[in-house]
Design an enzyme around this catalytic site. Structure first.
Site, PDB file in Angstrom:
ATOM      1  CB  SER A 142      -0.904   0.018   1.233  1.00  0.00           C
ATOM      2  OG  SER A 142      -1.607   1.242   1.261  1.00  0.00           O
ATOM      3  CB  SER A 174      -2.691   4.508   1.889  1.00  0.00           C
ATOM      4  OG  SER A 174      -3.541   4.242   0.807  1.00  0.00           O
ATOM      5  CE  LYS A 183     -11.590  -0.205  -1.782  1.00  0.00           C
ATOM      6  NZ  LYS A 183     -11.328   0.374  -3.087  1.00  0.00           N
ATOM      7  N   GLY A 241     -15.526  -3.531  -6.900  1.00  0.00           N
ATOM      8  CA  GLY A 241     -15.678  -2.327  -6.081  1.00  0.00           C
ATOM      9  C   GLY A 241     -15.269  -1.053  -6.806  1.00  0.00           C
ATOM     10  CB  ALA A 242     -12.254  -0.130  -8.763  1.00  0.00           C
ATOM     11  CE1 TYR A 267      -1.027   1.914  -6.194  1.00  0.00           C
ATOM     12  CE2 TYR A 267      -3.391   2.244  -6.446  1.00  0.00           C
ATOM     13  CZ  TYR A 267      -2.313   1.823  -5.694  1.00  0.00           C
ATOM     14  OH  TYR A 267      -2.511   1.317  -4.438  1.00  0.00           O
TER      15      TYR A 267
HETATM   16  P1  NAP Z   1     -12.498  -6.487  -7.484  1.00  0.00           P
HETATM   17  O1  NAP Z   1     -13.634  -6.018  -6.660  1.00  0.00           O
HETATM   18  O2  NAP Z   1     -11.805  -7.760  -7.126  1.00  0.00           O
HETATM   19  O3  NAP Z   1     -13.043  -6.596  -9.005  1.00  0.00           O
HETATM   20  C1  NAP Z   1     -12.248  -7.074 -10.028  1.00  0.00           C
HETATM   21  C2  NAP Z   1     -12.993  -6.999 -11.365  1.00  0.00           C
HETATM   22  O4  NAP Z   1     -12.029  -7.254 -12.360  1.00  0.00           O
HETATM   23  C3  NAP Z   1     -14.118  -8.020 -11.513  1.00  0.00           C
HETATM   24  O5  NAP Z   1     -15.168  -7.430 -12.218  1.00  0.00           O
HETATM   25  C4  NAP Z   1     -13.448  -9.109 -12.363  1.00  0.00           C
HETATM   26  O6  NAP Z   1     -14.328  -9.742 -13.279  1.00  0.00           O
HETATM   27  C5  NAP Z   1     -12.469  -8.332 -13.177  1.00  0.00           C
HETATM   28  N1  NAP Z   1     -11.306  -9.164 -13.544  1.00  0.00           N
HETATM   29  C6  NAP Z   1     -10.391  -9.695 -12.697  1.00  0.00           C
HETATM   30  N2  NAP Z   1      -9.474 -10.385 -13.403  1.00  0.00           N
HETATM   31  C7  NAP Z   1      -9.848 -10.297 -14.712  1.00  0.00           C
HETATM   32  C8  NAP Z   1      -9.289 -10.801 -15.913  1.00  0.00           C
HETATM   33  N3  NAP Z   1      -8.168 -11.531 -15.922  1.00  0.00           N
HETATM   34  N4  NAP Z   1      -9.906 -10.492 -17.076  1.00  0.00           N
HETATM   35  C9  NAP Z   1     -11.032  -9.738 -17.076  1.00  0.00           C
HETATM   36  N5  NAP Z   1     -11.611  -9.250 -15.972  1.00  0.00           N
HETATM   37  C10 NAP Z   1     -11.013  -9.504 -14.796  1.00  0.00           C
HETATM   38  O7  NAP Z   1     -11.335  -5.382  -7.545  1.00  0.00           O
HETATM   39  P2  NAP Z   1     -11.507  -3.797  -7.392  1.00  0.00           P
HETATM   40  O8  NAP Z   1     -11.474  -3.412  -5.961  1.00  0.00           O
HETATM   41  O9  NAP Z   1     -12.665  -3.360  -8.204  1.00  0.00           O
HETATM   42  O10 NAP Z   1     -10.125  -3.268  -8.017  1.00  0.00           O
HETATM   43  C11 NAP Z   1      -9.865  -3.361  -9.406  1.00  0.00           C
HETATM   44  C12 NAP Z   1      -8.564  -2.650  -9.712  1.00  0.00           C
HETATM   45  O11 NAP Z   1      -8.693  -1.262  -9.471  1.00  0.00           O
HETATM   46  C13 NAP Z   1      -7.379  -3.116  -8.849  1.00  0.00           C
HETATM   47  O12 NAP Z   1      -6.234  -3.222  -9.647  1.00  0.00           O
HETATM   48  C14 NAP Z   1      -7.211  -2.005  -7.838  1.00  0.00           C
HETATM   49  O13 NAP Z   1      -5.866  -1.879  -7.390  1.00  0.00           O
HETATM   50  C15 NAP Z   1      -7.615  -0.801  -8.669  1.00  0.00           C
HETATM   51  N6  NAP Z   1      -8.065   0.333  -7.856  1.00  0.00           N
HETATM   52  C16 NAP Z   1      -7.438   1.511  -8.031  1.00  0.00           C
HETATM   53  C17 NAP Z   1      -7.847   2.606  -7.315  1.00  0.00           C
HETATM   54  C18 NAP Z   1      -7.147   3.916  -7.529  1.00  0.00           C
HETATM   55  O14 NAP Z   1      -7.333   4.815  -6.712  1.00  0.00           O
HETATM   56  N7  NAP Z   1      -6.374   4.070  -8.581  1.00  0.00           N
HETATM   57  C19 NAP Z   1      -8.899   2.511  -6.400  1.00  0.00           C
HETATM   58  C20 NAP Z   1      -9.539   1.280  -6.249  1.00  0.00           C
HETATM   59  C21 NAP Z   1      -9.106   0.190  -6.981  1.00  0.00           C
HETATM   60  P3  NAP Z   1     -15.230 -11.007 -12.860  1.00  0.00           P
HETATM   61  O15 NAP Z   1     -16.494 -10.418 -12.328  1.00  0.00           O
HETATM   62  O16 NAP Z   1     -15.409 -11.728 -14.124  1.00  0.00           O
HETATM   63  O17 NAP Z   1     -14.457 -11.777 -11.839  1.00  0.00           O
END
Ligand code: NAP
Length: 378
Positions: A125, A127, A174, A236-237, A320
């Site tokens: 992290s 943060s 979350k 979640g994102a 990121y």
């Molecule tokens: P999450 O809740 O685990 O959701 C992951 C999503 O990605 C699901 O919809 C999943 O699809 C899809 N996925 C995972 N692997 C995949 C693959 N190989 N091919 C296609 N789809 C795939 O994760 P999250 O919390 O939303 O986070 C997602 C990303 O955003 C992470 O990398 C996180 O670090 C980043 N993030 C960044 C920020 C920022 O401030 N920049 C903030 C929050 C999150 P399925 O439904 O098919 O499993």
């Protein structure tokens, strides 16, 4: 006997070399102190001019320009970028302090306010680096730590009993954290995910700043209202980003690998849905990756095929690490405008900082701290 006196000789030579270097360091420290005091006396003069013209003491742009310039001069030198940022943000803060002591100590409590990021895994992290630098730069009496949390129920009891002033919540808590809160803000309630907690008179209140972070990051590069925007992912994102964009009157299509999760999100927020495998049928002006695809160590992966991207698109990545994902590199090569995950990350962190402290977030310094830490990791 001879060997012993030779050893003593070697030892004495080392001691006298050590003394020489230490004397030199003592002289340098005295010079540094003298220079810092000279800097403070210049700052004091500036303070008087500002006071005469009723100009604000704090100048975020000037402060971040100073740090950026010093980082450039220091390129290739011994001092690490993180140490440089820490040392000079303290010196800049001391200069501000001399101009207006009361304003520099908005919360002069003796016991620091403690904040925590809770998730699993948590070691990576950024943060703590970002928030501790923000506390330092604003002289807010706060400390931010990271805790590996597997059981959110006990962690929330700890948060309450140990009187933490706030928390960041990350993967995988979350959603599950919501049942342990006393109150929840309407945006977080609609998104059904909380990434920020504030302690307010003993009550724990949940917020979602990912939403605000994504909208601010995207808005720096394009308007949102009326745009056709494809969001890849349904976790979640994606939820937070989609809610923010819909609130700004963008037209969202969710592209997700699994149909059930994608359709669920589309139903919850009244969005369009298409399976990710059918992305080529979707016409859009903005593409946002909200999946972990392309994240370190899988840096060669892309969530959509390269030919899905068109040169007049805006392409944003929530990932990121790395700073420039393969998706962003490909988009840049064909001439798209791009938005990296750090922008969203820093804006969501800035919103957290503002909720916790009531102060303006030192955005540029937070961004520098995060980019520097990322560069050092890679
Ligand atoms: P999450 O809740 O685990 O959701 C992951 C999503 O990605 C699901 O919809 C999943 O699809 C899809 N996925 C995972 N692997 C995949 C693959 N190989 N091919 C296609 N789809 C795939 O994760 P999250 O919390 O939303 O986070 C997602 C990303 O955003 C992470 O990398 C996180 O670090 C980043 N993030 C960044 C920020 C920022 O401030 N920049 C903030 C929050 C999150 P399925 O439904 O098919 O499993």
């Amino acid at each position: 006997m001879q060997a012993e006196s030779k050893n003593i000789g070697v030892h004495q030579a080392a001691v006298s070399r050590l003394d020489k270097h230490r004397r030199s360091i003592d002289e340098i420290d005295a010079t540094l102190l003298d220079l810092i005091n000279k800097r403070l006396s210049q700052a004091k003069e500036i303070g008087k001019i500002k006071e005469n013209h009723r100009a604000p003491i704090r100048d975020n742009v000037r402060e971040s320009e100073i740090l950026e310039r010093l980082m450039a001069i220091n390129e290739g030198c011994l001092l690490s970028k993180t140490s440089l940022l820490q040392i000079f943000s303290d010196i800049v803060a001391a200069s501000r302090d001399i101009q207006e002591p009361a304003a520099s100590h908005p919360r002069g409590k003796e016991v620091p306010c403690v904040y925590v990021v809770m998730g699993s895994p948590i070691a990576h992290s950024l943060s703590p680096i970002m928030h501790n630098m923000a506390f330092r730069a604003t002289q807010f009496n706060g400390v931010y730590i990271a805790l590996e949390v597997k059981d959110i129920s006990s962690a929330m009891a700890g948060l309450r009993n140990l009187h933490f002033k706030g928390a960041s919540i990350t993967i995988p808590h979350k959603v599950s954290v919501i049942e342990y809160l006393d109150d929840i803000d309407s945006t977080a309630l609609n998104i059904k995910a909380v990434n920020t907690i504030i302690e307010n008179n003993g009550r724990l209140v949940g917020f979602n700043t990912d939403c605000d972070g994504a909208v601010r990051a995207l808005s720096e590069k394009t308007s949102i209202s009326g745009k056709k925007i494809a969001i890849i992912g349904a976790g979640g994102a994606a939820r937070a980003i989609a809610y923010g964009i819909k609130s700004e009157k963008g037209s969202v299509t969710i592209l997700n690998r699994s149909r059930d999760k994608g359709e669920q999100l589309a139903r919850d927020l009244e969005l369009n849905f298409r399976p990710l495998s059918e992305c080529r049928h979707v016409k859009c002006e903005v593409v946002i990756n909200a999946t972990p695809v392309g994240m370190t160590p899988y840096v060669d992966d892309m969530p959509v095929p390269g030919d899905f991207l068109k040169k007049d698109m805006v392409v944003m990545d929530a990932v990121y690490s790395p700073l420039k994902t393969r998706l962003l590199k490909t988009a840049e090569n064909i001439g798209c405008v791009t938005v990296d995950g750090i922008s969203m990350f820093v804006f969501q962190g800035a919103k957290q900082f503002e909720l916790w402290t009531g102060l303006d977030a030192p955005l540029e310094i937070m961004k520098m701290a995060v980019i520097t830490a990322l560069e050092q990791k890679s």
